[in-house]
Scaffold this motif. Structure first.
Motif, mmCIF file in Angstrom:
data_model
loop_
_atom_site.group_PDB
_atom_site.id
_atom_site.type_symbol
_atom_site.label_atom_id
_atom_site.label_comp_id
_atom_site.label_asym_id
_atom_site.label_seq_id
_atom_site.Cartn_x
_atom_site.Cartn_y
_atom_site.Cartn_z
ATOM 1 N N ALA A 11 0.812 -1.209 0.000
ATOM 2 C CA ALA A 11 0.000 0.000 0.000
ATOM 3 C C ALA A 11 0.847 1.260 0.000
ATOM 4 O O ALA A 11 0.320 2.357 -0.078
ATOM 5 C CB ALA A 11 -0.930 0.015 1.217
ATOM 6 N N GLY A 12 2.177 1.095 0.111
ATOM 7 C CA GLY A 12 3.045 2.257 0.100
ATOM 8 C C GLY A 12 3.261 2.859 1.465
ATOM 9 O O GLY A 12 3.927 3.884 1.587
ATOM 10 N N ALA A 13 2.696 2.269 2.506
ATOM 11 C CA ALA A 13 2.861 2.789 3.857
ATOM 12 C C ALA A 13 4.188 2.308 4.426
ATOM 13 O O ALA A 13 4.711 1.275 4.034
ATOM 14 C CB ALA A 13 1.708 2.310 4.751
ATOM 15 N N PRO A 14 4.762 3.052 5.373
ATOM 16 C CA PRO A 14 6.007 2.602 5.982
ATOM 17 C C PRO A 14 5.795 1.311 6.752
ATOM 18 O O PRO A 14 4.792 1.143 7.437
ATOM 19 C CB PRO A 14 6.379 3.773 6.919
ATOM 20 C CG PRO A 14 5.095 4.511 7.157
ATOM 21 C CD PRO A 14 4.302 4.353 5.913
ATOM 22 N N ALA A 15 6.749 0.395 6.606
ATOM 23 C CA ALA A 15 6.623 -0.914 7.239
ATOM 24 C C ALA A 15 6.955 -0.793 8.722
ATOM 25 O O ALA A 15 8.020 -0.310 9.101
ATOM 26 C CB ALA A 15 7.549 -1.911 6.560
ATOM 27 N N ALA A 16 6.038 -1.229 9.567
ATOM 28 C CA ALA A 16 6.270 -1.227 11.001
ATOM 29 C C ALA A 16 6.916 -2.544 11.399
ATOM 30 O O ALA A 16 6.698 -3.568 10.765
ATOM 31 C CB ALA A 16 4.945 -1.042 11.740
ATOM 32 N N PRO A 17 7.748 -2.540 12.448
ATOM 33 C CA PRO A 17 8.349 -3.787 12.908
ATOM 34 C C PRO A 17 7.269 -4.787 13.295
ATOM 35 O O PRO A 17 6.255 -4.420 13.899
ATOM 36 C CB PRO A 17 9.172 -3.354 14.131
ATOM 37 C CG PRO A 17 9.387 -1.886 13.950
ATOM 38 C CD PRO A 17 8.175 -1.377 13.242
ATOM 39 N N PRO A 18 7.448 -6.061 12.947
ATOM 40 C CA PRO A 18 6.421 -7.051 13.285
ATOM 41 C C PRO A 18 6.325 -7.255 14.789
ATOM 42 O O PRO A 18 7.319 -7.203 15.508
ATOM 43 C CB PRO A 18 6.903 -8.323 12.577
ATOM 44 C CG PRO A 18 8.381 -8.136 12.442
ATOM 45 C CD PRO A 18 8.590 -6.668 12.232
ATOM 46 N N THR A 19 5.118 -7.474 15.258
ATOM 47 C CA THR A 19 4.904 -7.791 16.664
ATOM 48 C C THR A 19 5.203 -9.262 16.893
ATOM 49 O O THR A 19 5.240 -10.054 15.944
ATOM 50 C CB THR A 19 3.455 -7.481 17.061
ATOM 51 O OG1 THR A 19 2.583 -8.360 16.311
ATOM 52 C CG2 THR A 19 3.097 -6.043 16.747
ATOM 53 N N PRO A 20 5.418 -9.668 18.143
ATOM 54 C CA PRO A 20 5.628 -11.100 18.405
ATOM 55 C C PRO A 20 4.490 -11.973 17.895
ATOM 56 O O PRO A 20 4.731 -13.081 17.400
ATOM 57 C CB PRO A 20 5.749 -11.154 19.935
ATOM 58 C CG PRO A 20 6.284 -9.811 20.308
ATOM 59 C CD PRO A 20 5.645 -8.844 19.343
ATOM 60 N N GLN A 21 3.265 -11.492 17.991
ATOM 61 C CA GLN A 21 2.130 -12.280 17.495
ATOM 62 C C GLN A 21 2.200 -12.449 15.981
ATOM 63 O O GLN A 21 1.957 -13.537 15.451
ATOM 64 C CB GLN A 21 0.819 -11.596 17.886
ATOM 65 C CG GLN A 21 -0.424 -12.382 17.461
ATOM 66 C CD GLN A 21 -1.709 -11.703 17.919
ATOM 67 O OE1 GLN A 21 -1.676 -10.633 18.512
ATOM 68 N NE2 GLN A 21 -2.835 -12.326 17.637
ATOM 69 N N GLN A 22 2.534 -11.374 15.253
ATOM 70 C CA GLN A 22 2.686 -11.480 13.811
ATOM 71 C C GLN A 22 3.836 -12.406 13.447
ATOM 72 O O GLN A 22 3.730 -13.198 12.504
ATOM 73 C CB GLN A 22 2.918 -10.091 13.207
ATOM 74 C CG GLN A 22 1.710 -9.184 13.261
ATOM 75 C CD GLN A 22 2.042 -7.773 12.798
ATOM 76 O OE1 GLN A 22 3.204 -7.348 12.841
ATOM 77 N NE2 GLN A 22 1.033 -7.032 12.359
ATOM 78 N N ALA A 23 4.929 -12.309 14.192
ATOM 79 C CA ALA A 23 6.088 -13.152 13.905
ATOM 80 C C ALA A 23 5.775 -14.624 14.123
ATOM 81 O O ALA A 23 6.240 -15.485 13.371
ATOM 82 C CB ALA A 23 7.272 -12.726 14.782
ATOM 83 N N ARG A 24 4.975 -14.930 15.152
ATOM 84 C CA ARG A 24 4.632 -16.333 15.416
ATOM 85 C C ARG A 24 3.831 -16.951 14.278
ATOM 86 O O ARG A 24 3.953 -18.142 14.006
ATOM 87 C CB ARG A 24 3.857 -16.428 16.737
ATOM 88 C CG ARG A 24 4.741 -16.399 17.971
ATOM 89 C CD ARG A 24 3.957 -16.764 19.219
ATOM 90 N NE ARG A 24 3.017 -15.720 19.608
ATOM 91 C CZ ARG A 24 3.304 -14.708 20.412
ATOM 92 N NH1 ARG A 24 4.525 -14.594 20.913
ATOM 93 N NH2 ARG A 24 2.405 -13.802 20.726
ATOM 94 N N SER A 25 3.003 -16.155 13.619
ATOM 95 C CA SER A 25 2.224 -16.688 12.511
ATOM 96 C C SER A 25 2.969 -16.615 11.181
ATOM 97 O O SER A 25 2.568 -17.266 10.211
ATOM 98 C CB SER A 25 0.902 -15.918 12.391
ATOM 99 O OG SER A 25 1.141 -14.544 12.089
ATOM 100 N N THR A 26 4.054 -15.832 11.121
ATOM 101 C CA THR A 26 4.754 -15.620 9.854
ATOM 102 C C THR A 26 5.948 -16.543 9.676
ATOM 103 O O THR A 26 6.179 -17.057 8.577
ATOM 104 C CB THR A 26 5.225 -14.156 9.760
ATOM 105 O OG1 THR A 26 4.085 -13.300 9.802
ATOM 106 C CG2 THR A 26 5.984 -13.904 8.472
ATOM 107 N N TRP A 27 6.734 -16.777 10.736
ATOM 108 C CA TRP A 27 7.992 -17.478 10.536
ATOM 109 C C TRP A 27 7.826 -18.922 10.044
ATOM 110 O O TRP A 27 8.658 -19.377 9.232
ATOM 111 C CB TRP A 27 8.861 -17.417 11.803
ATOM 112 C CG TRP A 27 8.523 -18.396 12.896
ATOM 113 C CD1 TRP A 27 7.791 -18.169 14.005
ATOM 114 C CD2 TRP A 27 8.945 -19.765 12.971
ATOM 115 N NE1 TRP A 27 7.702 -19.299 14.769
ATOM 116 C CE2 TRP A 27 8.404 -20.296 14.165
ATOM 117 C CE3 TRP A 27 9.708 -20.587 12.161
ATOM 118 C CZ2 TRP A 27 8.611 -21.617 14.548
ATOM 119 C CZ3 TRP A 27 9.919 -21.915 12.539
ATOM 120 C CH2 TRP A 27 9.376 -22.405 13.735
ATOM 121 N N PRO A 28 6.789 -19.683 10.455
ATOM 122 C CA PRO A 28 6.677 -21.034 9.888
ATOM 123 C C PRO A 28 6.443 -21.028 8.383
ATOM 124 O O PRO A 28 6.991 -21.870 7.650
ATOM 125 C CB PRO A 28 5.484 -21.640 10.640
ATOM 126 C CG PRO A 28 5.362 -20.843 11.900
ATOM 127 C CD PRO A 28 5.762 -19.462 11.508
#
Length: 212
Positions: A11-28
């Motif tokens: 969307a062109g918005a600045p990327a915010a650092p991932p939260t631990p919850q987002q990371a838990r669903s993303t890394w696998p």
């Protein structure tokens, strides 16, 4: 792979650092994608007969899945209209790649040669480090095509297979490295929620109790 971080980038918005919850669903998912890309790249490099066809078919499937995800995000209003256009293009390209992989090994080889020629275009579409990636892709594509043209048709097809195989394997390693970083973020404790009605104005003066 679609998440809040990638959606913000599209969307062109600045990327915010991932939260631990987002990371838990993303890394696998990152780890699975990285492992799959690494295996496909190695197969394309070592199994000249079937490896390129498997690689091309898998890239087609990945493109279709990614395109469908972008289209769904566009319908939900998570990405701009450009994301929908990219999603539709990815679906069509993925279908074509999968179909070419089913035709013959030679057809798959020429498709990989075309992919090498289009490397600068793909690099220019990247969101991060666009200039550096484009310059590197131009050098790699030019060198690969020149090397292939100096030999016979078999040399050109072999060059396309090797270049695409190496690029895919490197992308797999990059995803695995990203998955390791995400896994580290996932192990961090989630930040404590702020107390209701507390604006933080009295924290420096000893807390809310100091107001009384």
């Amino acid at each position: 792979m679609t998440n809040a971080v990638t959606a913000g980038r599209l969307a062109g918005a600045p990327a915010a650092p991932p939260t631990p919850q987002q990371a838990r669903s993303t890394w696998p998912r990152m780890a699975a994608l990285g492992a799959a890309l690494l295996v496909l790249g190695v197969l394309a490099l070592t199994w000249s007969g079937v490896g390129p066809r498997l690689l091309l078919a898998a890239l087609g499937v990945f493109a279709v899945v990614r395109g469908i995800a972008l289209l769904r995000s566009a319908r939900a209003g998570e990405v701009e209209r450009t994301g929908a256009v990219l999603g539709a293009a990815a679906v069509w390209i993925g279908v074509v790649l999968a179909a070419l992989a089913l035709v013959s090994a030679t057809t798959a080889g020429w498709a990989l040669v075309a992919a090498v020629v289009l490397l600068p275009v793909l690099a220019a579409a990247a969101a991060a480090r666009r200039a550096a990636l484009t310059a590197a892709a131009v050098v790699v594509a030019g060198a690969a095509v020149a090397l292939g043209l100096l030999g016979r048709t078999d040399a050109l097809l072999s060059t396309g297979r090797v270049v695409v195989g190496v690029v895919v394997a490197v992308l797999g390693l990059a995803n695995l490295a990203g998955a390791v970083g995400m896994a580290r973020i996932a192990r961090r404790p989630a930040p404590a929620p702020a107390a209701a009605g507390c604006g933080g104005c009295a924290c420096g003066a000893g807390g809310c109790g100091a107001l009384g």
